[in-house]
Design a protein around this motif. Structure first.
Motif, PDB file in Angstrom:
ATOM      1  N   ILE A  33       0.833  -1.203   0.000  1.00 50.89           N
ATOM      2  CA  ILE A  33       0.000   0.000   0.000  1.00 50.89           C
ATOM      3  C   ILE A  33       0.873   1.262   0.000  1.00 50.89           C
ATOM      4  CG2 ILE A  33      -0.309   0.168   2.512  1.00 50.89           C
ATOM      5  CD1 ILE A  33      -3.219   0.541   0.051  1.00 50.89           C
ATOM      6  N   GLY A  34       2.129   1.153   0.453  1.00 52.90           N
ATOM      7  CA  GLY A  34       2.985   2.329   0.569  1.00 52.90           C
ATOM      8  C   GLY A  34       4.081   2.493  -0.464  1.00 52.90           C
ATOM      9  N   LEU A 108      -2.193   5.228   0.758  1.00 51.92           N
ATOM     10  CA  LEU A 108      -3.467   4.524   0.901  1.00 51.92           C
ATOM     11  C   LEU A 108      -4.071   4.222  -0.465  1.00 51.92           C
ATOM     12  CD1 LEU A 108      -4.882   6.657   3.841  1.00 51.92           C
ATOM     13  CD2 LEU A 108      -3.963   4.351   3.965  1.00 51.92           C
ATOM     14  N   GLU A 109      -3.224   3.993  -1.458  1.00 52.65           N
ATOM     15  CA  GLU A 109      -3.735   3.821  -2.811  1.00 52.65           C
ATOM     16  C   GLU A 109      -2.990   2.699  -3.524  1.00 52.65           C
ATOM     17  OE1 GLU A 109      -5.243   7.101  -5.887  1.00 52.65           O
ATOM     18  OE2 GLU A 109      -3.189   7.406  -5.230  1.00 52.65           O
ATOM     19  N   TRP A 110      -3.741   1.749  -4.052  1.00 50.04           N
ATOM     20  CA  TRP A 110      -3.155   0.693  -4.881  1.00 50.04           C
ATOM     21  C   TRP A 110      -3.029   1.216  -6.301  1.00 50.04           C
ATOM     22  CZ3 TRP A 110      -1.121  -3.053  -2.222  1.00 50.04           C
ATOM     23  CH2 TRP A 110      -1.689  -3.464  -1.013  1.00 50.04           C
ATOM     24  N   ARG A 141      -2.549   1.915   9.665  1.00 46.99           N
ATOM     25  CA  ARG A 141      -3.168   0.595   9.705  1.00 46.99           C
ATOM     26  C   ARG A 141      -4.671   0.716   9.933  1.00 46.99           C
ATOM     27  NH1 ARG A 141      -1.595  -4.757  13.249  1.00 46.99           N
ATOM     28  NH2 ARG A 141      -3.465  -5.900  12.701  1.00 46.99           N
ATOM     29  N   GLY A 142      -5.060   1.595  10.850  1.00 41.20           N
ATOM     30  CA  GLY A 142      -6.484   1.810  11.126  1.00 41.20           C
ATOM     31  C   GLY A 142      -7.225   2.282   9.884  1.00 41.20           C
ATOM     32  N   MET A 143      -6.597   3.216   9.138  1.00 45.15           N
ATOM     33  CA  MET A 143      -7.236   3.731   7.924  1.00 45.15           C
ATOM     34  C   MET A 143      -7.364   2.639   6.861  1.00 45.15           C
ATOM     35  SD  MET A 143      -5.996   7.657   7.321  1.00 45.15           S
ATOM     36  CE  MET A 143      -4.242   7.414   7.425  1.00 45.15           C
ATOM     37  N   VAL A 144      -6.298   1.822   6.712  1.00 49.83           N
ATOM     38  CA  VAL A 144      -6.326   0.743   5.714  1.00 49.83           C
ATOM     39  C   VAL A 144      -7.390  -0.285   6.083  1.00 49.83           C
ATOM     40  CG1 VAL A 144      -5.013  -1.163   4.689  1.00 49.83           C
ATOM     41  CG2 VAL A 144      -3.930   1.068   5.001  1.00 49.83           C
ATOM     42  N   PHE A 149     -12.696  -2.711   5.246  1.00 53.79           N
ATOM     43  CA  PHE A 149     -14.020  -3.007   5.785  1.00 53.79           C
ATOM     44  C   PHE A 149     -15.096  -2.347   4.933  1.00 53.79           C
ATOM     45  CE2 PHE A 149     -17.643  -1.640   8.363  1.00 53.79           C
ATOM     46  CZ  PHE A 149     -18.080  -2.856   8.878  1.00 53.79           C
ATOM     47  N   ASP A 150     -14.888  -1.040   4.638  1.00 55.49           N
ATOM     48  CA  ASP A 150     -15.868  -0.298   3.846  1.00 55.49           C
ATOM     49  C   ASP A 150     -16.019  -0.888   2.445  1.00 55.49           C
ATOM     50  OD1 ASP A 150     -16.389   1.347   5.975  1.00 55.49           O
ATOM     51  OD2 ASP A 150     -15.211   3.045   5.235  1.00 55.49           O
ATOM     52  N   GLN A 151     -14.905  -1.350   1.853  1.00 58.31           N
ATOM     53  CA  GLN A 151     -14.955  -1.967   0.520  1.00 58.31           C
ATOM     54  C   GLN A 151     -15.807  -3.246   0.564  1.00 58.31           C
ATOM     55  OE1 GLN A 151     -13.588  -0.830  -2.392  1.00 58.31           O
ATOM     56  NE2 GLN A 151     -14.435  -2.554  -3.498  1.00 58.31           N
ATOM     57  N   ARG A 152     -15.576  -4.080   1.593  1.00 63.42           N
ATOM     58  CA  ARG A 152     -16.371  -5.319   1.732  1.00 63.42           C
ATOM     59  C   ARG A 152     -17.847  -4.999   1.950  1.00 63.42           C
ATOM     60  NH1 ARG A 152     -11.757  -7.058   4.644  1.00 63.42           N
ATOM     61  NH2 ARG A 152     -12.718  -6.482   6.601  1.00 63.42           N
ATOM     62  N   GLN A 153     -18.134  -3.996   2.809  1.00 65.96           N
ATOM     63  CA  GLN A 153     -19.518  -3.594   3.075  1.00 65.96           C
ATOM     64  C   GLN A 153     -20.195  -3.136   1.782  1.00 65.96           C
ATOM     65  OE1 GLN A 153     -20.049  -4.994   6.165  1.00 65.96           O
ATOM     66  NE2 GLN A 153     -21.223  -3.194   6.751  1.00 65.96           N
TER      67      GLN A 153
END
Length: 188
Positions: A33-34, A108-110, A141-144, A149-153
């Motif tokens: 991610i970094g 925070l970007e792929w 880590r919390g943001m990732v 989580f948001d992506q799965r939701q």
């Protein structure tokens, strides 16, 4: 399964096409991610002075002097040039490898590709290794984890963590104020 969701056969074909496109590139690349790492194979008799490697904030060029570059183009996202490096290493088989390390500005970007005219990968299929996730500092880590989580939701048609928080606050408020009519309330 909705109409716009690919079936397993289409999904497998898309992954196979993506792999074939990536395997055909004259370089290999991996990312976290970094950051992003690129490897290029060159003849074993070459030295650093025989190569040209130019890493800029939004572009890259690498190859053998006097020849067409092995990789050249605009980067899809900015990098930190001060923290991006390249090295030439000898492999046991007698060849040498140019290893290029790019430090992403946005951690925070792929990236879908290394250069904008290169074939893309489906970044939604990337599953970061947990060991890599554990190496991130607490805030990142919390943001990732929240993004994952948001992506799965989202994929399941469920509320994101922020939307869920608003719903919970609204529900609590409703319980505290049963005298109020919320039947026409809109949640955005």
């Amino acid at each position: 399964m909705s109409d716009n969701e690919p079936n397993p056969a289409e999904e497998a074909a898309a992954r196979a096409k993506e792999k074939a496109e990536q395997d055909a590139l004259p370089y290999k690349w991996t990312q976290t991610i970094g950051d992003l790492d690129i490897t290029l194979s060159v003849p074993g008799n070459l030295k650093g002075r025989d190569l040209v490697v130019d890493i800029k904030k939004q572009s890259i060029l690498a190859g053998i002097k006097g020849q067409e570059p092995i990789i050249k183009g605009d980067l899809p996202h900015a990098i930190r040039t001060d923290d991006s490096t390249w090295t030439l290493t000898a492999a046991p088989d007698g060849t040498k490898t140019i290893e290029i390390h790019l430090d992403k500005v946005n951690k925070l970007e792929w990236w879908a590709h290394v250069v904008t005219d290169g074939p893309k990968i489906d970044v939604t299929k990337i599953v970061p290794e947990n060991s890599k996730l554990s190496e991130l500092d607490g805030e990142t880590r919390g943001m990732v984890e929240k993004m994952m989580f948001d992506q799965r939701q989202k994929e399941m048609g469920l509320p994101s963590s922020d939307e869920q928080k608003k719903l919970d606050i609204f529900k609590k408020f409703q319980e505290q104020h049963p005298e109020m009519d919320f039947s026409n309330a809109k949640m955005n």
